[in-house]
Design an enzyme around this catalytic site. Sequence first.
Site, short mmCIF file in Angstrom:
data_model
loop_
_atom_site.label_atom_id
_atom_site.label_comp_id
_atom_site.label_asym_id
_atom_site.label_seq_id
_atom_site.Cartn_x
_atom_site.Cartn_y
_atom_site.Cartn_z
CG ASP A 1 -1.65 1.07 1.31
OD1 ASP A 1 -2.67 1.18 0.51
OD2 ASP A 1 -1.50 2.07 2.16
CD GLU B 1 -2.61 2.61 -3.45
OE1 GLU B 1 -3.68 3.10 -3.79
OE2 GLU B 1 -1.83 2.44 -2.33
#
Length: 723
Positions: free
Chosen positions: A403, A456
């Site tokens: 993330d 990401e």
Amino acid sequence: MDLLNDVVNARCSDPFKCLGVKPNAKGKGKTLTVWRPEARLIEVLKIDSDTLIGEMEETTLKGVFELPWPNTLETEHYRLRITYPDSSFTIVDPYQFPSTTFNDPEYHSATLYKKEGAIPASAEVTQELHIDGTRFGVYAPAARSVAVVGDFNGWDGRIHPMSSNGDGVWRLFIPDVKPGARYKFEIRAANGDILPHRTDPFAQYIEQFPSFASVVCKPNSYSWQDKQWTERPIEDTYETPMSIYEIHLGSWRKHMDGTSLSYTEHTQQLVDYVVEMGYTHVEMLPVMEHPFDGSWGYQPVGLFAPTSRYGTVDEFKALVDALHQAGVGVIMDWVPAHFPTDGHGLGNFDGSKQYEYPDPKKGWHTEWNSLIYDFGKEHVIDYLISNANFWLEEFHIDGLRVDAVASMLYLDYSRKDGEWVPNVDGGNQNYEAIAFLRRLNETVYLNHPRCFTIAEESTAFPGVSKPTYMNGLGFGFKWNMGWMNDSLEYISKDPIYRQYHQGELTFSMVYAYDEQFILPISHDEVVHGKGSMIAKMPGDAWQKFANLRAFTSYMYFHPGKKLNFMGNELAQGMEWSHERSLDWHLLDVDFHKGQQQLTKTLNHLYKDEPALHLDHSPSGFEWISLDDSANSILAFIRKAKGSCEHIIVVVNFTPTPQENYCIGTPMAGRYECIFNSDDEAYTGSNYPVAASYNTQNTPSHGRDQSLTLQVPPLAAVAFKWVE
């Protein structure tokens, strides 16, 4: 006496120097010293029987008891029968086992969890007699003292002081502490302040509010049944289909009373659903323990613990196991970019900044009001990398989606001028974070060749999914945020204006092979006022669903792996909320049922057709027509590796059907219609499209052969060449 004073005042750094059996001060004989505050009587028994060795006497230091050790005894091991004003019990004193306390298990940086945390262990008394217990270890180099507190000592930080040998790790083996015991660490900072009780950074099970207590876990207690999956032949993940179902376990389904399904209930319901729908992988929003439901797991306090909201460690393993046995891979969202400030967590852990950057210009996320790991500290790097390896090794996870990578790469991420500290070269790249990410990916791919990592990453940072030996970051895949933003911007426009924005759809192919891309329509696109996918679509009810079907089809035929957040397949009207279940009742409505059926068909088609698998090479894609903006139509070819097998895709982004639409073809022959998003099975208009078409010797689009097709409104159609 100074050391005993420190023990009494809960500030001793080496209790083994003064507790247990030690040579007495006069150099003659030995003395057993025991620290038990509030005890009225302590009797010393043999380690293997109830035979009394002697009764201890309390010294001038209240709570400190002594007994001259009989030199006739062959062993210095013993038990203590301790009597309090209202109770009495027998224990095995931990301060007679220094070798077990300080004997670190074998480990390397990727298995740091085998050294620290709460590890069930055994102390050898004789070859026949072993004392079971738990060995605790915690890194707190700036602490003045550290103690283990738990159910086994009444949460009294005076009773079990830990010891450090100077490497920053505090250790203590406590006999008879078994799996299931609740515990935390009580840390006294260098200034003498006792900090809030800390959860074990390596705890594998953590209770919910209000205790947040760590729980000792039995290692390797689960019997895996997924050998066929974990020992399958190693495949090239770039040439195999990957359709990911992104899921938040707490809100996929809920009971009538609003409570979430357990891990076991997910095993019973989710696995069959994913298989039926044709997904190849499930990606779970972070399941690591987190104190706040509303963070969806992205503010974790307990990286080594699957959240106890839904059940036990073994029940989570059973869910992963069942998915594997069904042929479905498991990806987990993993958050090394930041962590919250909750008092039981890592922030200011030992009274100093051991896990976060000391300077708030580097150590504080203004966007998420959270702390940033100090990627310049070796222990922090080992902590994070060992955690990644832990999930792959101990839980058989197949992939980690990392993330917020962009926030790690740039020192000025979400900061204004003057709010960040440049690197040594005056730039904005965080060299320490870059080095960490490269080391992380090297470790994953070296130790787990069947596994992969996903970034990401929302910027144009070069080489995110390139190998580290090519100066890349080493990720296996990168989310294609550019494609996502451009395509959603395009599809949200009224069809009458789309002719002016054709480039928003075609631009993605300019850079399609710069990285190994995944096309994400993730949870981030259906929250915080962005609306659901169906709500983004223009037009009346029929047109909204037709637009969504066309867009979904375009995504599946576009090069790149696929990711869809749960609920997208239902065409939910309301945007996602973690507080409620998906709107499964919508499947009683034909439009919503049609979108689910379309998604199911696309998943199975994607898996079954080799021409759709080659995502990472220009040889797998070819434009036929990208500039028919007047009709807002795209036509392209998807090609299989090593053969002439191919599929032609035509997507019409207007509500105007095309009765005789001519496109060039790469080969002569017959083309069968294998997919039509306008089919009545998906609640389309069922505009007449022939089951197959034969090519004509009429040049078109620079090709000798062509097809004249019927193209439905707001729809995608796919035609497979038949030899």
